[in-house]
Design an enzyme around this catalytic site. Structure first.
Site, PDB file in Angstrom:
ATOM      1  N   LEU A   1       0.860  -1.184   0.000  1.00  5.33           N
ATOM      2  CA  LEU A   1       0.000   0.000   0.000  1.00  5.33           C
ATOM      3  C   LEU A   1       0.892   1.228   0.000  1.00  5.33           C
ATOM      4  CD1 LEU A   1      -2.713  -0.917   2.685  1.00  5.33           C
ATOM      5  CD2 LEU A   1      -3.138  -0.505   0.262  1.00  5.33           C
ATOM      6  N   ASP A   2       0.510   2.247  -0.756  1.00  8.28           N
ATOM      7  CA  ASP A   2       1.260   3.501  -0.752  1.00  8.28           C
ATOM      8  C   ASP A   2       1.284   4.096   0.656  1.00  8.28           C
ATOM      9  OD1 ASP A   2       1.598   3.293  -3.474  1.00  8.28           O
ATOM     10  OD2 ASP A   2      -0.113   4.570  -3.954  1.00  8.28           O
TER      11      ASP A   2
END
Length: 321
Positions: free
Chosen positions: A46-47
């Protein structure tokens, strides 16, 4: 001399609710340190500006990481309309500003219907896809022109599947959506494409993962919760270990279970194929089941009347003699 492993031989899957601002690798390293685990891996990045469900595999469970990487995911996202940004999210610089048309539920649903099912996507320029071993985001930040990076991204065009795309709410300049999708789906690209279809452009303001394979937010734990347990328990890891889900929870329920005797299991663990009358199947769960014993051995396939292993656990079989 073989290098001695650092940390504990602890196996299982911890579902973390990733906080805002940390990378998936930073979360992974904190979990590994808290558990003092000798091996750990996450199951789909996930960013830093995204939050939500991030399963962390410890020990032998890392052998099933790819299954979770390949699994469906679920997200809640809010897209801001009227702007196109370089990264497709709020961190990027503004490339375009366009007026937002007057919206209503019928107009939005007509557009959303075009993005359900099988959809072609071009990965965003700021993505982890690689060219010559380097992620696109790194090439973009090192000065490669947008046209060159875009050309590389275009070559990576793929078909993804949007199982569900639900409009939760909207304002004159934003949409709140829930998405359930196949692996490899870029929510930034989906929001950008929806914005283009509405005629005004869009970028992701908020992104929260709600599901990853069989794991959902109700199963997740925050880093603060884990750190509090460590502070209260000191060196005792029992309370932390109790939060781990068994490795077999990562295995698809649709994969049939193949039960082997302990003698068959021992031969399988030594690399031998086991003869069987079972129908050929590319994906099966392998278990040792005998006299009250039930031990997960790993995953494999049934091919030409034989059981063949693909990923095996390091397990100790009991001696029933």
């Amino acid at each position: 001399m073989a290098r001695r492993k650092k940390g504990r031989d602890i196996s299982g899957i911890l579902v973390v609710n990733k906080p805002l601002g940390l990378s998936s690798n930073q979360v992974l390293q904190r979990v590994k340190r808290l558990y003092n685990a000798n091996k750990a891996g996450h199951t789909g990045a996930l960013d830093p500006e995204a939050t939500g469900v991030l399963p962390i595999c410890l020990g032998e469970a890392t052998k099933f990481s790819q299954l979770l990487l390949d699994s469906d995911k679920g997200y809640d996202t809010r897209g801001v309309l009227g702007q196109v940004r370089s990264t497709g999210d709020k961190e990027g610089e503004i490339l375009q500003e366009r007026p937002v048309p007057e919206l209503n539920t019928e107009t939005i649903e007509t557009v959303l219907s075009r993005f359900r099912g099988d959809v072609e996507q071009v990965p965003p320029m700021f993505s982890a896809l690689k060219m010559d071993g380097k992620p696109l985001y790194e090439l973009a930040r090192q000065g490669m022109s947008q046209e060159e990076v875009r050309a590389v991204a275009e070559k990576k065009r793929r078909v993804i599947r949007i199982h569900e795309l639900t409009l939760n709410s909207y304002t004159p300049d934003s949409l709140s959506l829930s998405v359930r999708c196949s692996k490899g789906t870029y929510i930034r690209t989906l929001v950008e494409d929806i914005g283009e279809a509405l005629g005004c452009g869009a970028f992701v303001q908020d992104l929260h993962r709600t599901h990853s394979g069989p794991y959902d937010e109700a199963m997740s734990h925050t880093l603060e919760e884990l750190e509090q347990i460590v502070e209260q328990g000191g060196e005792d890891k029992g309370a932390l270990d109790a939060l781990l889900m068994p490795p077999e929870t990562a295995l698809p329920e649709t994969w049939p279970e193949v039960s082997l005797t302990l003698a068959e299991a021992a031969r399988l663990l030594q690399g031998q194929a086991i003869k069987t009358g079972l129908t050929d199947n590319p994906s099966v769960q392998l278990w040792a089941v005998e006299s009250g014993v039930r031990i997960l051995l790993g995953i494999g396939r049934v091919e030409n009347g034989a059981i063949r292993s693909q990923r095996l656990m390091q397990v100790s079989l009991p001696d029933l003699a």
